[in-house]
Every structure is written in structure tokens, then in C-alpha cells.
Enzyme design. Structure first.
Site, PDB file in Angstrom:
ATOM      1  N   TYR A 152       0.836  -1.220   0.000  1.00 42.64           N
ATOM      2  CA  TYR A 152       0.000   0.000   0.000  1.00 42.64           C
ATOM      3  C   TYR A 152       0.856   1.251   0.000  1.00 42.64           C
ATOM      4  O   TYR A 152       1.749   1.373   0.817  1.00 42.64           O
ATOM      5  CB  TYR A 152      -0.933   0.035   1.207  1.00 42.64           C
ATOM      6  CG  TYR A 152      -2.059  -0.969   1.173  1.00 42.64           C
ATOM      7  CD1 TYR A 152      -2.405  -1.649   0.007  1.00 42.64           C
ATOM      8  CD2 TYR A 152      -2.794  -1.246   2.323  1.00 42.64           C
ATOM      9  CE1 TYR A 152      -3.448  -2.571   0.001  1.00 42.64           C
ATOM     10  CE2 TYR A 152      -3.839  -2.166   2.307  1.00 42.64           C
ATOM     11  CZ  TYR A 152      -4.146  -2.821   1.144  1.00 42.64           C
ATOM     12  OH  TYR A 152      -5.171  -3.723   1.128  1.00 42.64           O
TER      13      TYR A 152
HETATM   14  N1  LIG Z   1      -7.472  -7.659   0.352  1.00 43.62           N
HETATM   15  C1  LIG Z   1      -7.588  -6.813  -0.628  1.00 43.62           C
HETATM   16  O1  LIG Z   1      -7.288  -7.103  -1.803  1.00 43.62           O
HETATM   17  C2  LIG Z   1      -8.074  -5.412  -0.342  1.00 43.62           C
HETATM   18  C3  LIG Z   1      -8.537  -4.599  -1.392  1.00 43.62           C
HETATM   19  C4  LIG Z   1      -9.006  -3.343  -1.073  1.00 43.62           C
HETATM   20  C5  LIG Z   1      -9.023  -2.904   0.235  1.00 43.62           C
HETATM   21  N2  LIG Z   1      -8.536  -3.715   1.237  1.00 43.62           N
HETATM   22  C6  LIG Z   1      -8.538  -3.273   2.655  1.00 43.62           C
HETATM   23  O2  LIG Z   1      -9.825  -2.832   2.986  1.00 43.62           O
HETATM   24  C7  LIG Z   1      -9.765  -1.477   3.435  1.00 43.62           C
HETATM   25  C8  LIG Z   1     -11.043  -0.801   3.059  1.00 43.62           C
HETATM   26  O3  LIG Z   1     -11.128  -0.691   1.651  1.00 43.62           O
HETATM   27  P1  LIG Z   1     -11.087   0.689   0.949  1.00 43.62           P
HETATM   28  O4  LIG Z   1     -10.454   1.665   1.858  1.00 43.62           O
HETATM   29  O5  LIG Z   1     -10.431   0.542  -0.357  1.00 43.62           O
HETATM   30  O6  LIG Z   1     -12.618   1.002   0.648  1.00 43.62           O
HETATM   31  P2  LIG Z   1     -13.895   1.265   1.534  1.00 43.62           P
HETATM   32  O7  LIG Z   1     -13.631   1.071   2.963  1.00 43.62           O
HETATM   33  O8  LIG Z   1     -14.990   0.536   0.880  1.00 43.62           O
HETATM   34  O9  LIG Z   1     -14.138   2.823   1.243  1.00 43.62           O
HETATM   35  C9  LIG Z   1     -13.471   3.746   2.023  1.00 43.62           C
HETATM   36  C10 LIG Z   1     -13.490   5.117   1.360  1.00 43.62           C
HETATM   37  O10 LIG Z   1     -14.794   5.639   1.342  1.00 43.62           O
HETATM   38  C11 LIG Z   1     -14.733   7.050   1.576  1.00 43.62           C
HETATM   39  N3  LIG Z   1     -15.407   7.304   2.850  1.00 43.62           N
HETATM   40  C12 LIG Z   1     -15.269   6.628   4.028  1.00 43.62           C
HETATM   41  N4  LIG Z   1     -16.048   7.155   4.983  1.00 43.62           N
HETATM   42  C13 LIG Z   1     -16.685   8.176   4.418  1.00 43.62           C
HETATM   43  C14 LIG Z   1     -17.643   9.105   4.903  1.00 43.62           C
HETATM   44  N5  LIG Z   1     -18.074   9.075   6.158  1.00 43.62           N
HETATM   45  N6  LIG Z   1     -18.103  10.021   4.045  1.00 43.62           N
HETATM   46  C15 LIG Z   1     -17.695  10.068   2.768  1.00 43.62           C
HETATM   47  N7  LIG Z   1     -16.776   9.224   2.239  1.00 43.62           N
HETATM   48  C16 LIG Z   1     -16.283   8.287   3.064  1.00 43.62           C
HETATM   49  C17 LIG Z   1     -13.264   7.406   1.634  1.00 43.62           C
HETATM   50  O11 LIG Z   1     -12.776   7.622   0.314  1.00 43.62           O
HETATM   51  P3  LIG Z   1     -12.790   9.064  -0.438  1.00 43.62           P
HETATM   52  O12 LIG Z   1     -12.717  10.130   0.590  1.00 43.62           O
HETATM   53  O13 LIG Z   1     -11.603   8.997  -1.333  1.00 43.62           O
HETATM   54  O14 LIG Z   1     -14.055   9.072  -1.212  1.00 43.62           O
HETATM   55  C18 LIG Z   1     -12.666   6.116   2.129  1.00 43.62           C
HETATM   56  O15 LIG Z   1     -11.299   6.002   1.876  1.00 43.62           O
HETATM   57  C19 LIG Z   1      -8.496  -0.914   2.813  1.00 43.62           C
HETATM   58  O16 LIG Z   1      -8.013   0.204   3.490  1.00 43.62           O
HETATM   59  C20 LIG Z   1      -7.595  -2.112   2.927  1.00 43.62           C
HETATM   60  O17 LIG Z   1      -7.065  -2.195   4.236  1.00 43.62           O
HETATM   61  C21 LIG Z   1      -8.096  -4.961   0.961  1.00 43.62           C
END
Ligand SMILES: NC(=O)c1ccc[n+]([C@@H]2O[C@H](COP(=O)([O-])OP(=O)(O)OC[C@H]3O[C@@H](n4cnc5c(N)ncnc54)[C@H](OP(=O)(O)O)[C@@H]3O)[C@@H](O)[C@H]2O)c1
Length: 312
Positions: A51
């Protein structure tokens, strides 16, 4: 806190995603989010060696924060190997061994609580990878191991091989799973059931879509994730938002919290993983840790959430 499946780890019901650290959140913002999450009782942080824009950046930020705060024993740190780009995108024994130690250095710790195979690597003999993970557990570098992004067939093959060879077994599965991504339920859930795996869904907010900030005809959102998140609207996501709005209003809480609380009602799910780039975003997520949906609310969301066949 709840026990993480059959491990001895006790974790907060919302795992803090670390892919934003050093990407959409700069270091001071990342530190503020980590501080706010732990101040609210959170103890479970998910990252990866890869990351995100720069290899190891998220781990480095978490490590600096940890060194300043010094509360390592209160935390459950999860990281991964085998993803990203370049020479470490594989699960060769040497990569697993050297990347685990590089992660320890970046995280400024002596152990990884949960270490994932980030992606399957069909180019490396399965036994080579599994033995390398086992060696890390035996030497105490890693406490438990998990798998992410495996096909059901390969996950089952890995679990069978681990059992047959008496190696450390995957205890945790990290799949793509949310109200708008439900393939997991028909593909990997039966395996999680059969092998007693705890499930920690990633993209639990569908890259921000399930916060409700992408609406039909709504304003453009300034995020590198906006394209992928907005696309859920073309796949029936508006109906999901309507149901989330209703349930959120009934509990006087946020759409994001309801989306995460729904995941917590699902079989085998222990803690959805969600990221926040600011403390304001985090504040909207955290109520999910205690929000209890009624069976009728959970059912309403399940019935409107994209069905597995539709979310390919
Ligand atoms: N194993 C894997 O292959 C894999 C793949 C992806 C992720 N992950 C893990 O899962 C975690 C979560 O996934 P993710 O961060 O990609 O996506 P997510 O949790 O589905 O979406 C999070 C994003 O949504 C937005 N957000 C969050 N709270 C908000 C709010 N209250 N109001 C408005 N926007 C908000 C922010 O992005 P913006 O501000 O940019 O809109 C935030 O970074 C990652 O950090 C990682 O640790 C693992």
C-alpha cells in the site's frame, strides 16, 4: 471486542483500513485518523506491504505512529504479502520471508498478528508458499495467517494441503463483500463455513458508495475512487441507498454505519474493514461498532442488496 474466529486475538468490530495512509490521506491526516480510531476503542488495523502509491508507505506511517504512541500490546496489526506491482508480487518462499521482515521494520514491531496472502500466486508451488507462512508462525514473527483474493478451488486446495502437511492453517478470510458485492455468499462462504474461517470483508463501503455520497444526479465527488464508486448507481445501487437511508433515519445514524452494521449481521463476518481519509469520515463509520439492526431491517437490506448473480 470479540474473539477473531478460532484465534486468540480480540478485536474491535470495525477494522481500520490502511490503504488510504500515504495515498488519499497524507501523514498528518493518517495519524489523526489512527489516533481517533484508537481513542474510540479501536484496536484492529489492516495494511499491506504494497500500500499503495509507494511500496511500504502505509506500513511506514503506521510504524511511526506506533513508535510515538507505544501501545503495541493493545493493537492487532494485520498486513499482507503478494500484492502490488513489481518483484514482490508473488508468494515465493523468499518473498514471503523477506517481505515479512521488511514489514516488521516498517511497522516498528517484533510481530505481525495476522499475515495474509494478499493474492494467490499460481506460478509458485502451493506447498512452497504454505511452508513459508508456516515457518513465520513457528519462529514467532507471525501469530496467525489469512488469505485474500483466492478462488474457492484454490482456497480449498490450500486449506487441505495445510491440514495434510500439519502446517499453520489460514484462520481468516478477507474477501470482497458488501451490500453491493455479494458473490462471496455463493462462492467462498461455504468454504469459510466448512473450515471455520473468520471473515473480514474488504471494500466494505464499496469504495465510498455505501456512505451515500454518490447519488443519482448528485454532485461530482473529488476522489480517485469516484469512477468505481459511482458505477454502482448503474448497477441498481440507488435502491440500496434508499433502504440504507430509511434504516439510518430510524436509528438517527449514518448510511455508512448501517452498511457496515448489515455486514456484521451476516454469517461468519467478524469485522468489516473500512477506511477513512479524515477524522470526520471516521466519525460516520464508528457508530457501526455498536449499531444493532433489527432482524426486519437486516432482512430489508438483504432483500434489496444486489443479489450474488447480479454483482459479478
Ligand atoms: N485484500 C484486498 O485485496 C483489499 C482490497 C481493497 C481494500 N482492502 C482493505 O480494505 C480497506 C477498506 O477498503 P477501501 O479503503 O479501499 O474502501 P472502503 O472502505 O470501501 O471505502 C473507504 C473510502 O470511502 C470514503 N469514505 C469513508 N467514509 C466516508 C464518509 N463518512 N463520508 C464520505 N466518504 C467516506 C473514503 O474515500 P474518499 O474520501 O476517497 O471518497 C474512504 O477512503 C483498505 O483500506 C484495505 O485495508 C483490501
Amino acid at each position: 471486542m470479540s474473539a477473531l474466529g478460532r484465534t486468540e486475538l480480540d478485536v474491535f468490530p470495525i477494522c481500520l483500513g490502511g490503504n488510504v495512509f500515504g495515498w488519499t490521506a497524507d501523514e498528518p491526516q493518517s495519524i489523526a485518523v489512527l489516533d481517533a480510531y484508537t481513542a474510540a476503542g479501536g484496536n484492529f488495523i489492516d495494511t499491506a506491504n504494497s500500500y499503495l502509491l509507494e511500496h511500504g508507505r502505509s506500513e511506514t506511517i503506521i510504524g511511526r505512529w506506533l513508535a510515538d504512541r507505544g501501545d503495541r500490546d493493545q493493537l492487532v496489526l494485520a498486513t499482507k504479502v503478494g500484492g502490488g506491482h513489481g518483484p514482490t508480487r508473488n508468494l515465493r518462499a523468499q518473498t514471503i520471508e523477506s517481505e515479512a521482515h521488511a514489514s516488521l521494520e516498517r511497522l516498528q514491531t517484533d510481530r505481525i498478528d495476522l499475515y495474509y496472502a494478499h493474492f494467490d500466486d499460481p506460478g509458485t508451488p502451493l506447498e512452497e508458499s504454505l511452508r513459508a507462512f508456516d515457518a513465520l508462525v513457528r519462529e514467532g514473527t507471525v501469530r496467525y495467517i489469512g488469505a485474500s483474493n483466492y478462488t474457492p478451488e484454490r482456497l480449498e486446495a490450500a486449506l487441505e494441503r495445510q491440514r495434510e502437511l500439519g502446517l499453520a492453517e489460514f484462520a481468516v478470510l478477507q474477501p470482497l463483500y458488501s451490500l453491493v458485492e455479494r458473490d462471496f455468499e455463493r462462492t467462498l462462504l461455504p468454504i469459510a463455513d466448512a473450515w471455520d474461517l473468520a471473515v473480514l470483508p474488504y471494500y466494505a463501503l464499496a469504495s465510498g458508495f455505501l456512505t451515500g455520497k454518490y447519488r443519482p444526479g448528485g454532485e461530482a465527488v473529488d476522489s480517485p475512487r469516484a469512477g468505481a464508486a459511482r458505477a454502482y448507481l448503474d448497477r441498481g445501487g440507488a435502491a440500496v441507498l434508499d433502504a440504507l437511508d430509511e434504516v439510518a433515519a430510524a436509528h438517527q445514524t449514518t448510511v455508512a454505519a448501517v452498511a457496515l452494521a448489515w455486514l456484521r449481521t451476516r454469517p461468519r463476518v467478524l469485522a468489516p474493514i473500512a477506511s477513512a481519509r479524515t477524522t470526520e469520515q471516521l466519525e460516520q463509520i464508528l457508530p457501526a461498532a455498536t449499531l444493532e439492526l433489527t432482524p426486519a431491517e437486516a432482512e430489508r437490506l438483504s432483500s434489496v442488496g444486489m443479489q450474488p448473480e447480479a454483482s459479478a
